[in-house]
Design a protein around this motif. Structure first.
Motif, PDB file in Angstrom:
ATOM      1  N   ASP A   1       0.828  -1.204   0.000  1.00  0.00           N
ATOM      2  CA  ASP A   1       0.000   0.000   0.000  1.00  0.00           C
ATOM      3  C   ASP A   1       0.864   1.257   0.000  1.00  0.00           C
ATOM      4  O   ASP A   1       0.595   2.225  -0.705  1.00  0.00           O
ATOM      5  CB  ASP A   1      -0.921   0.016   1.230  1.00  0.00           C
ATOM      6  N   CYS A   2       1.912   1.209   0.817  1.00  0.00           N
ATOM      7  CA  CYS A   2       2.760   2.395   0.933  1.00  0.00           C
ATOM      8  C   CYS A   2       3.559   2.642  -0.354  1.00  0.00           C
ATOM      9  O   CYS A   2       3.854   3.790  -0.683  1.00  0.00           O
ATOM     10  CB  CYS A   2       3.701   2.262   2.129  1.00  0.00           C
TER      11      CYS A   2
ATOM     12  N   ARG B   1       1.280   4.546  -2.259  1.00  0.00           N
ATOM     13  CA  ARG B   1       1.119   5.894  -1.704  1.00  0.00           C
ATOM     14  C   ARG B   1       2.294   6.788  -2.096  1.00  0.00           C
ATOM     15  O   ARG B   1       2.130   7.990  -2.312  1.00  0.00           O
ATOM     16  CB  ARG B   1       1.051   5.833  -0.173  1.00  0.00           C
TER      17      ARG B   1
ATOM     18  N   CYS C   1       0.157   5.168   7.771  1.00  0.00           N
ATOM     19  CA  CYS C   1       0.029   3.736   7.504  1.00  0.00           C
ATOM     20  C   CYS C   1      -0.061   2.993   8.834  1.00  0.00           C
ATOM     21  O   CYS C   1       0.559   3.368   9.819  1.00  0.00           O
ATOM     22  CB  CYS C   1       1.230   3.222   6.719  1.00  0.00           C
TER      23      CYS C   1
END
Length: 424
Positions: free
Chosen positions: A192-193, A196, A207
């Motif tokens: 996910d990061c 991002r 997060c």
RNA sequence: GUGAGCGUAGCCCAGCGGUCAAGGCGCCAGGCUGUGGCCCUGGAGAUCGAGGGUUCGAAUCCCUCCGCUCACCCCA
């Protein structure tokens, strides 16, 4: 069988006490702070939200309920409260009112999301906006009202998080700083990061993955990369908050998802460490009104999720005032007494008394049971005997005691005991 | 969009391959015909989420779909 659509819910009579309590508490705070009520339409031009909220935000990309009406216009069910209020501010000439303009609202909000605890596709927000004042004192006022809402409701253990995210003159530099910090660490970030990093680097900071926490701790902070104006605003705001005795914590990881936020952002978070950890969320949106086509105009506000407030009130078992009164029940027996019962009820209601007529064609016993289950304090009994003598039997259910009275006597007794003044 | 758990009367739930699917709450009625809250008795209410399959036989096993819940993303 039909069901309520996914992510929507009915607010049933037995839940209304909580809702009423939250609304009244919020209204009273707004009255004390001078925030006047505004109501805006449930739908608006889709473009208002695309421009206002930001075309890169999740709300616009995947959460809006947009439809084309029969005239071919693209309309959107309101996915947030601030843009419509700013639209109204511009359209209705509120820029020529004494500034700042202080407004509040209660409205349904629609977002196409997967529902979960404390999150719905239709939810309700209470919000306030203070438009036309750039100074940090108004930030502190708005934050104070948001905090007082939660505190006044009686929720325990809530916390107030405040941060600054800079403005268009200093944020780009900061974002570069942040990116270069993370660049070397990209490989060890959660998937996910990694997304991002490209899409929305500010989000890297909040997060929840364990593995990303060490990186967040040492990451550069926006508060350390402010331009002189933002720095002054930030320092001053913290002084105001201290002078107002607000128990705020500076939270460097606090960022907010809407594009229009600048400088001040804040949240009130509940005691429960759930995933839905925002009760009240808001911030400053100095560029928004200009983006909507107005003169550059500063603004700050917040939204509060009513469902989440109610959820927390329930889980903390905060006592709330009951709004359902104890009614008077009219019991009646006999062909002639039946219509007379409705007349008696009418007379009592004209004196402000809450009256239920017991279901007809039931035995008196059943009607008394009905009265009990309705939590009646008094039952007016009207049968053949009463009819013949021109009186009413008034039974006090709590005292298990009854007496015969004329309609006038009964009205004055019940007005005193069950009228609108006592409320109970 | 991704992942996990769960779907038996209005609500809570037992049953987990074999007679008419059990109980509690709630609802309605009755307990000497004009009197409540407790108690007793009776009644209504379930195509066991839907469809397909396995089996002599399925609420119970398998598959698909739908729905709900929780979590992620994101937000109030």
């Amino acid at each position: 069988m039909y069901r309520a659509s996914r992510g929507t819910q009915d607010i049933l009579p037995q839940e209304q006490d909580y809702w009423r309590y939250v609304q009244r508490t919020a209204e009273e705070l707004c009255r004390r702070f001078g925030y006047q009520r505004i109501d805006t339409p449930v739908f608006e031009s889709a473009d208002l939200f695309v421009r206002g909220v930001g075309d890169a935000t999740d709300i616009v990309i995947k959460e809006m309920y947009t439809f084309e009406d029969r005239g071919g216009e693209q309309l959107t069910l309101r996915p947030e409260g601030t843009a419509p209020v700013c639209r109204a501010y511009l359209e209705r000439g509120m820029a020529s009112l004494p500034q700042p303009v202080r407004l509040h609202y209660f409205c349904p909000i629609f977002r196409y999301e997967r529902p979960q605890a404390g999150r719905y596709r239709q939810h309700h927000q209470f919000g306030i906006e203070a438009i036309g004042d750039a100074g940090p004192a108004i930030d502190a006022e708005v934050i104070q009202l948001g905090w007082l809402l939660v505190a006044t409701l009686g929720l325990k253990g809530a916390s107030l998080k405040v941060n600054t995210i800079g403005d268009p003159s200093c944020r780009p530099t900061y974002l570069q700083e942040l990116r270069s910090y993370y660049q070397a660490r990209l490989a060890s970030l959660c998937p996910d990061c990694q997304a991002r990093y490209h899409r929305n680097p500010l989000r890297l900071l909040d997060c929840k993955q364990q593995t990303c926490q060490p990186h967040i701790l040492e990451a550069p902070r926006s508060a350390d990369h402010l331009c002189p104006d933002c720095q002054r605003h930030w320092t001053s705001l913290q002084q105001y908050l201290e002078e107002l005795d607000l128990p705020f914590q500076v939270e460097p990881r606090l960022v907010r998802g809407l594009d229009y936020y600048a400088r001040t952002v804040f949240e009130v978070q509940p005691q429960e460490e759930g995933s839905q950890s925002t009760l009240v969320g808001g911030g400053r949106y100095d560029g928004l009104i200009q983006a909507l086509g107005g003169r550059p105009t500063p603004g700050i506000g917040f939204g509060a999720g009513l469902e989440r407030l109610v959820l927390n009130l329930r889980s903390q078992q905060v006592p709330v005032p009951a709004v359902i009164p104890r009614p008077v029940v009219v019991a009646h027996q006999g062909k002639e007494a039946d219509p007379r019962g409705a007349q008696v009820a009418t007379q009592l209601r004209q004196h402000g008394i809450s009256v239920l007529v017991a279901p007809s064609s039931r035995s008196l016993r059943a009607q008394m049971r009905y009265a009990s289950s309705m939590n009646a304090r008094f039952v007016v009994i009207l049968g053949e005997a009463e009819l013949a003598r021109g009186v009413l039997t008034v039974r006090d259910m709590d005292q298990a005691h009854q007496q015969e009275l004329t309609l006038e006597q009964a009205t004055s007794l019940l007005s005193l005991a069950a009228g609108p003044a006592t409320g109970q």
